[in-house]
Design a protein around this motif. Structure first.
Motif, PDB file in Angstrom:
ATOM      1  N   VAL A  13      -5.492  34.263 -35.004  1.00 51.40           N
ATOM      2  CA  VAL A  13      -5.561  35.069 -33.786  1.00 51.40           C
ATOM      3  C   VAL A  13      -6.897  34.774 -33.105  1.00 51.40           C
ATOM      4  O   VAL A  13      -7.958  35.075 -33.656  1.00 51.40           O
ATOM      5  CB  VAL A  13      -5.466  36.571 -34.124  1.00 51.40           C
ATOM      6  CG1 VAL A  13      -5.546  37.403 -32.844  1.00 51.40           C
ATOM      7  CG2 VAL A  13      -4.183  36.870 -34.885  1.00 51.40           C
ATOM      8  N   VAL A  15      -9.534  35.647 -30.507  1.00 55.77           N
ATOM      9  CA  VAL A  15      -9.900  36.841 -29.738  1.00 55.77           C
ATOM     10  C   VAL A  15     -11.075  36.506 -28.820  1.00 55.77           C
ATOM     11  O   VAL A  15     -12.164  36.179 -29.298  1.00 55.77           O
ATOM     12  CB  VAL A  15     -10.286  38.002 -30.675  1.00 55.77           C
ATOM     13  CG1 VAL A  15     -10.597  39.261 -29.860  1.00 55.77           C
ATOM     14  CG2 VAL A  15      -9.191  38.274 -31.696  1.00 55.77           C
ATOM     15  N   ARG A  39      -1.674  32.574 -30.791  1.00 60.16           N
ATOM     16  CA  ARG A  39      -1.886  34.020 -30.651  1.00 60.16           C
ATOM     17  C   ARG A  39      -3.241  34.299 -30.010  1.00 60.16           C
ATOM     18  O   ARG A  39      -4.270  34.307 -30.682  1.00 60.16           O
ATOM     19  CB  ARG A  39      -1.764  34.685 -32.013  1.00 60.16           C
ATOM     20  CG  ARG A  39      -0.364  34.479 -32.593  1.00 60.16           C
ATOM     21  CD  ARG A  39      -0.290  34.879 -34.040  1.00 60.16           C
ATOM     22  NE  ARG A  39      -0.387  36.322 -34.202  1.00 60.16           N
ATOM     23  CZ  ARG A  39      -0.166  36.950 -35.350  1.00 60.16           C
ATOM     24  NH1 ARG A  39       0.137  36.258 -36.424  1.00 60.16           N
ATOM     25  NH2 ARG A  39      -0.274  38.241 -35.428  1.00 60.16           N
ATOM     26  N   ARG A  41      -5.751  36.859 -27.885  1.00 56.54           N
ATOM     27  CA  ARG A  41      -6.003  38.254 -27.515  1.00 56.54           C
ATOM     28  C   ARG A  41      -7.294  38.333 -26.714  1.00 56.54           C
ATOM     29  O   ARG A  41      -8.254  37.627 -27.008  1.00 56.54           O
ATOM     30  CB  ARG A  41      -6.108  39.138 -28.769  1.00 56.54           C
ATOM     31  CG  ARG A  41      -4.789  39.217 -29.500  1.00 56.54           C
ATOM     32  CD  ARG A  41      -4.878  40.047 -30.757  1.00 56.54           C
ATOM     33  NE  ARG A  41      -3.598  40.013 -31.460  1.00 56.54           N
ATOM     34  CZ  ARG A  41      -3.380  40.531 -32.657  1.00 56.54           C
ATOM     35  NH1 ARG A  41      -4.355  41.158 -33.291  1.00 56.54           N
ATOM     36  NH2 ARG A  41      -2.199  40.438 -33.217  1.00 56.54           N
ATOM     37  N   VAL A  43     -10.264  40.990 -25.200  1.00 60.37           N
ATOM     38  CA  VAL A  43     -10.842  42.325 -25.258  1.00 60.37           C
ATOM     39  C   VAL A  43     -11.650  42.539 -23.992  1.00 60.37           C
ATOM     40  O   VAL A  43     -12.592  41.789 -23.722  1.00 60.37           O
ATOM     41  CB  VAL A  43     -11.745  42.489 -26.489  1.00 60.37           C
ATOM     42  CG1 VAL A  43     -12.465  43.842 -26.451  1.00 60.37           C
ATOM     43  CG2 VAL A  43     -10.930  42.358 -27.765  1.00 60.37           C
ATOM     44  N   ALA A  66      -0.399  36.318 -24.129  1.00 60.68           N
ATOM     45  CA  ALA A  66      -1.703  36.867 -24.525  1.00 60.68           C
ATOM     46  C   ALA A  66      -1.676  38.383 -24.438  1.00 60.68           C
ATOM     47  O   ALA A  66      -1.034  38.958 -23.560  1.00 60.68           O
ATOM     48  CB  ALA A  66      -2.796  36.296 -23.633  1.00 60.68           C
ATOM     49  N   GLU A  67      -2.372  39.029 -25.367  1.00 59.20           N
ATOM     50  CA  GLU A  67      -2.408  40.496 -25.384  1.00 59.20           C
ATOM     51  C   GLU A  67      -3.795  40.986 -25.003  1.00 59.20           C
ATOM     52  O   GLU A  67      -4.796  40.387 -25.385  1.00 59.20           O
ATOM     53  CB  GLU A  67      -2.067  41.004 -26.785  1.00 59.20           C
ATOM     54  CG  GLU A  67      -0.693  40.606 -27.265  1.00 59.20           C
ATOM     55  CD  GLU A  67      -0.528  40.879 -28.757  1.00 59.20           C
ATOM     56  OE1 GLU A  67       0.050  41.904 -29.108  1.00 59.20           O
ATOM     57  OE2 GLU A  67      -1.043  40.063 -29.557  1.00 59.20           O
ATOM     58  N   GLU A  68      -3.824  42.106 -24.301  1.00 61.58           N
ATOM     59  CA  GLU A  68      -5.109  42.660 -23.896  1.00 61.58           C
ATOM     60  C   GLU A  68      -5.425  43.935 -24.674  1.00 61.58           C
ATOM     61  O   GLU A  68      -4.542  44.760 -24.922  1.00 61.58           O
ATOM     62  CB  GLU A  68      -5.094  42.957 -22.393  1.00 61.58           C
ATOM     63  CG  GLU A  68      -5.137  41.698 -21.553  1.00 61.58           C
ATOM     64  CD  GLU A  68      -5.241  42.008 -20.067  1.00 61.58           C
ATOM     65  OE1 GLU A  68      -6.356  41.973 -19.524  1.00 61.58           O
ATOM     66  OE2 GLU A  68      -4.186  42.292 -19.471  1.00 61.58           O
ATOM     67  N   PHE A  69      -6.683  44.083 -25.045  1.00 57.18           N
ATOM     68  CA  PHE A  69      -7.122  45.268 -25.779  1.00 57.18           C
ATOM     69  C   PHE A  69      -8.400  45.805 -25.157  1.00 57.18           C
ATOM     70  O   PHE A  69      -9.135  45.073 -24.507  1.00 57.18           O
ATOM     71  CB  PHE A  69      -7.383  44.915 -27.241  1.00 57.18           C
ATOM     72  CG  PHE A  69      -6.146  44.492 -27.981  1.00 57.18           C
ATOM     73  CD1 PHE A  69      -5.405  45.414 -28.695  1.00 57.18           C
ATOM     74  CD2 PHE A  69      -5.733  43.170 -27.954  1.00 57.18           C
ATOM     75  CE1 PHE A  69      -4.253  45.027 -29.372  1.00 57.18           C
ATOM     76  CE2 PHE A  69      -4.581  42.775 -28.627  1.00 57.18           C
ATOM     77  CZ  PHE A  69      -3.845  43.703 -29.339  1.00 57.18           C
ATOM     78  N   ALA A  75      -8.167  45.088 -31.324  1.00 56.93           N
ATOM     79  CA  ALA A  75      -7.704  43.697 -31.256  1.00 56.93           C
ATOM     80  C   ALA A  75      -7.583  43.051 -32.628  1.00 56.93           C
ATOM     81  O   ALA A  75      -6.815  42.109 -32.809  1.00 56.93           O
ATOM     82  CB  ALA A  75      -8.647  42.877 -30.377  1.00 56.93           C
ATOM     83  N   ALA A 118      -8.563  36.834 -37.628  1.00 60.20           N
ATOM     84  CA  ALA A 118      -9.090  36.896 -36.266  1.00 60.20           C
ATOM     85  C   ALA A 118     -10.349  36.047 -36.154  1.00 60.20           C
ATOM     86  O   ALA A 118     -11.236  36.125 -37.003  1.00 60.20           O
ATOM     87  CB  ALA A 118      -9.401  38.341 -35.886  1.00 60.20           C
TER      88      ALA A 118
END
Lengths: 262, 262
Positions: A13, A15, A39, A41, A43, A66-69, A75, A118
């Motif tokens: 992952v 980040v 993967r 992410r 932040v 993509a994911e946002e935290f 994350a 991560a």
């Protein structure tokens, strides 16, 4: 077909913490696809419009997914190993700093077999903060030249992923990782979410018991988080410890109620 | 001071053939400074104004001293070894294709001791041509993922230079590695006496909080001791943890006194 060597990066992952430049986000995503990681992410990314990231040839899927935290804690919560990157080689840090080329790639690959790992990259300007570091089991340094130690974000991602993909699967898992109690797939490690919860509850117990003095909250929080990270918990031990701390807090709350009722 | 491992890159000549994007030229230059290379040459660069190259933090000198050539032949004329980079792994080529991670870094470093070595990177769109290849002793391939074999120019430079710098006579492993996942190898570990004391006090806290059920003492004691042993504490962390547990117990005792006084 993906090379078997790269399939192992499924669990990686990446980040990006507070990235500011869409070009760099795109470059990071492209490097990920080059080495079989997918993967991503973010932040607290500066531009909400990070999807405008350009120069990301072949990385559309990675960017779309993509994911946002809001926080590093969120994350990395499902990751059993959290590694931060830093240009700093010698600083007084709670965490060990390992050189990428000799000490990191293999160790990370060993962990990737067991579950998500991560890898944190800081913002272009200032990198990761001490607060970010407090979520990391250890830090990774790319051995750059004294004349210019600071690498471009996309290039750091490329070099790190190259090294992780490169490090041949050391079979059987390295003794080092086995000692850390990590590589052996039989015993899963606590996730960052577990350890963060334990830290939070232990901190609460310390608050209630008067260990935390006024104005000392932030320092204590970092101290507790670092301590719990260094416990290097297995998932089972995390559950046990969580139960213990919860029970202690329950009891300490009783005390408070009693006092309130006085 | 530059590390000796990187001094060997003094002889490395990075040749960008027909680069089109000033950003990429800047990124390549930056990666060069990161790994201690400083001889940049451009062949037939698209924008004569390549010096406008941006995102080249710390690379001003490299860009200023960059040399321009009309042909590959001229650009590599003083080099005893010429290596081309390619994303193509299997094509009918006159030259051997070597994988970067296993066959290239060490070989290039060996040559760098004797004299200048040229490392060629093609344009963003089409890479190096067969004509360019014809100047190369052999070709180098970065093992990328089938899904996206084509790397960004600046990132390819970063990864190649990282690998060449890495393939150094390995420095003695850092203390961090010798001491898996811990802040500093020299830090003394907690004694068995420390951990036993922590276990005993934690057990007391669990008794007071009602975690230990009647008839369950022996089992809990073993559980707690095993857990604390697996924390694998350093002496300093043991002291910190001891202080925390003591404070919690002090608070729990207050509760009892209160109850006794009821």
């Amino acid at each position: 077909l993906p090379a078997p060597a790269n399939a192992a990066l499924d669990n990686l992952v990446v980040v990006l913490v507070r990235p500011r430049n869409p070009l760099n986000i795109g470059a990071a995503a492209r490097a990920m696809t080059n080495f079989g990681a997918h993967r991503l992410r973010l932040v607290n990314s500066y531009a909400p419009a990070f999807r405008e990231a350009r120069s990301a040839v072949g990385a559309a899927d990675v960017l779309k997914q993509a994911e946002e935290f809001r926080t590093v804690a969120e994350a990395v919560s499902d990751c059993a190993l959290v590694v931060g990157t830093t240009a700093i080689r010698k600083r007084v840090l709670q965490q060990a700093v390992r050189r990428l080329e000799t000490e990191s790639g293999g160790a990370i690959r060993d962990h990737l077999r067991a579950g998500p790992v991560a890898l944190l990259f800081g913002s272009e300007k200032i990198g990761l903060t001490n607060q970010d570091f407090s979520h990391c089991h250890w830090l990774l340094n790319i051995p750059t030249h004294a004349k210019n130690i600071s690498m471009n974000l996309g290039q750091s991602v490329a070099v790190c992923l190259y090294e992780i993909a490169r490090s041949a699967p050391s079979a059987p898992p390295s003794q080092a990782a086995a000692n850390e109690g990590t590589a052996s797939g039989s015993e899963p490690r606590a996730t960052a979410g577990d350890t963060e919860l334990i830290s939070a509850l232990l901190l609460e117990a310390l608050h209630k018991s008067g260990y935390v003095k006024p104005g000392n909250d932030a320092m204590c929080e970092k101290k507790v988080r670092g301590l719990v990270l260094r416990f290097n918990l297995k998932a089972l031990d995390a559950t046990v410890l969580l139960g213990m701390v919860r029970q202690i807090i329950w009891k300490l709350r009783q005390t408070e109620k009693k006092r309130d009722g006085d």
